[in-house]
Design a protein around this motif. Structure first.
Motif, PDB file in Angstrom:
ATOM      1  N   LYS A 112       0.823  -1.213   0.000  1.00 38.07           N
ATOM      2  CA  LYS A 112       0.000   0.000   0.000  1.00 38.07           C
ATOM      3  C   LYS A 112       0.858   1.265   0.000  1.00 38.07           C
ATOM      4  O   LYS A 112       0.622   2.184  -0.794  1.00 38.07           O
ATOM      5  CB  LYS A 112      -0.915   0.001   1.230  1.00 38.07           C
ATOM      6  CG  LYS A 112      -1.854   1.202   1.279  1.00 38.07           C
ATOM      7  CD  LYS A 112      -2.808   1.140   2.456  1.00 38.07           C
ATOM      8  CE  LYS A 112      -2.123   1.496   3.747  1.00 38.07           C
ATOM      9  NZ  LYS A 112      -3.099   1.679   4.856  1.00 38.07           N
ATOM     10  N   GLY A 145       2.588   1.871  -3.325  1.00 39.18           N
ATOM     11  CA  GLY A 145       1.668   2.465  -4.292  1.00 39.18           C
ATOM     12  C   GLY A 145       1.430   3.941  -4.017  1.00 39.18           C
ATOM     13  O   GLY A 145       1.396   4.766  -4.939  1.00 39.18           O
ATOM     14  N   ASN A 169      -1.671  -1.364  -5.892  1.00 38.84           N
ATOM     15  CA  ASN A 169      -2.843  -1.065  -5.070  1.00 38.84           C
ATOM     16  C   ASN A 169      -3.337  -2.377  -4.478  1.00 38.84           C
ATOM     17  O   ASN A 169      -4.038  -3.135  -5.143  1.00 38.84           O
ATOM     18  CB  ASN A 169      -3.937  -0.397  -5.901  1.00 38.84           C
ATOM     19  CG  ASN A 169      -5.099   0.079  -5.036  1.00 38.84           C
ATOM     20  OD1 ASN A 169      -5.200  -0.279  -3.865  1.00 38.84           O
ATOM     21  ND2 ASN A 169      -5.977   0.876  -5.611  1.00 38.84           N
ATOM     22  N   LYS A 195      -5.586  -3.048  -2.482  1.00 35.11           N
ATOM     23  CA  LYS A 195      -7.039  -3.170  -2.338  1.00 35.11           C
ATOM     24  C   LYS A 195      -7.661  -3.778  -3.584  1.00 35.11           C
ATOM     25  O   LYS A 195      -8.739  -4.376  -3.515  1.00 35.11           O
ATOM     26  CB  LYS A 195      -7.656  -1.813  -2.025  1.00 35.11           C
ATOM     27  CG  LYS A 195      -7.280  -1.311  -0.642  1.00 35.11           C
ATOM     28  CD  LYS A 195      -8.200  -0.210  -0.147  1.00 35.11           C
ATOM     29  CE  LYS A 195      -7.941   0.053   1.328  1.00 35.11           C
ATOM     30  NZ  LYS A 195      -8.862   1.062   1.878  1.00 35.11           N
ATOM     31  N   LEU A 209      -4.903   6.483  -0.492  1.00 35.12           N
ATOM     32  CA  LEU A 209      -4.441   5.101  -0.407  1.00 35.12           C
ATOM     33  C   LEU A 209      -3.600   4.873   0.836  1.00 35.12           C
ATOM     34  O   LEU A 209      -3.751   3.859   1.526  1.00 35.12           O
ATOM     35  CB  LEU A 209      -3.639   4.744  -1.666  1.00 35.12           C
ATOM     36  CG  LEU A 209      -3.005   3.341  -1.718  1.00 35.12           C
ATOM     37  CD1 LEU A 209      -4.092   2.273  -1.659  1.00 35.12           C
ATOM     38  CD2 LEU A 209      -2.170   3.183  -2.971  1.00 35.12           C
TER      39      LEU A 209
END
Length: 207
Positions: A76, A79, A122, A124, A202
């Motif tokens: 994370k 990114g 990412n 997620k 993010l």
């Protein structure tokens, strides 16, 4: 896999792709700032990153991100740092004047790297595919992983079509803006703010 399941998956996928998010906003920003071609290349490279997440979900790699807080945070923040770097690059270009004769060009390789990194870094997205794809897989079958790969490819194709349409529209908007004085600065400032916003969001969003 039933046709009804495929159509349901496609309908949900289209809706999710249209909803404003980091990827489609990134495509729009690149198209406005660098033209339709750059936007289309960015769109296709972003969508190619879907294959990475799909394979990760099918192979169970994404589950590591669920169980390991350290792995999740590492990806994370990587990114987020990359997005903030792009924001800084756009900020440095804020005094550039965009016009048909003076438009900063990026190589296809550079655009592809940006798109893939934007998508792959990412976590997620990985978690989303890990949770989303199994909902449409027939339970109790030996080919569950293969079904997930097939659904991932379908998601990638529809996303590529929609993102390309976004790129073409945003590219036309960018051409119109570049005919107006001083819009170059505003375009670069807008890109910097957008990339910084996505990166900060993010970085500080929960798992």
């Amino acid at each position: 896999m039933d046709v009804d399941v495929i159509l349901s998956f496609l309908a949900v996928s289209v809706l999710l792709t249209i909803i404003p998010g980091p990827d489609n906003l990134f495509v729009i920003a690149q198209s406005i700032g660098h033209g339709r071609k750059a936007g289309v290349v960015t769109a296709l490279s972003l969508c190619s990153g879907v294959l990475v997440h799909t394979m990760a979900a099918a192979l169970g790699i994404s589950a590591i991100l669920v169980r390991s807080s350290f792995a999740f945070q590492l990806v994370k923040y990587a990114g987020a740092a990359y997005l903030l770097y792009l924001a800084w690059q756009a900020w440095k270009e804020r005094d550039a004047v965009l016009s048909a004769e003076n438009q900063p060009l990026e190589s296809a390789g550079s655009l592809i790297r940006k798109g893939i990194l934007m998508n792959v870094l990412n976590p997620k997205v990985s978690l989303f595919f890990l949770a989303f794809l199994p909902q449409f897989v027939s339970p109790g079958t030996d080919g569950a992983a293969l079904q997930m790969v097939g659904l991932g490819v379908l998601f990638m194709v529809q996303a590529a079509v929609i993102f390309t349409l976004f790129a073409l529209f945003a590219g036309s908007l960018g051409e119109w803006l570049k005919k107006r004085p001083q819009t170059g600065r505003l375009i670069h400032l807008g890109k910097a703010v957008l990339f910084a916003f996505i990166g900060i969001r993010l970085a500080f969003s929960g798992k």
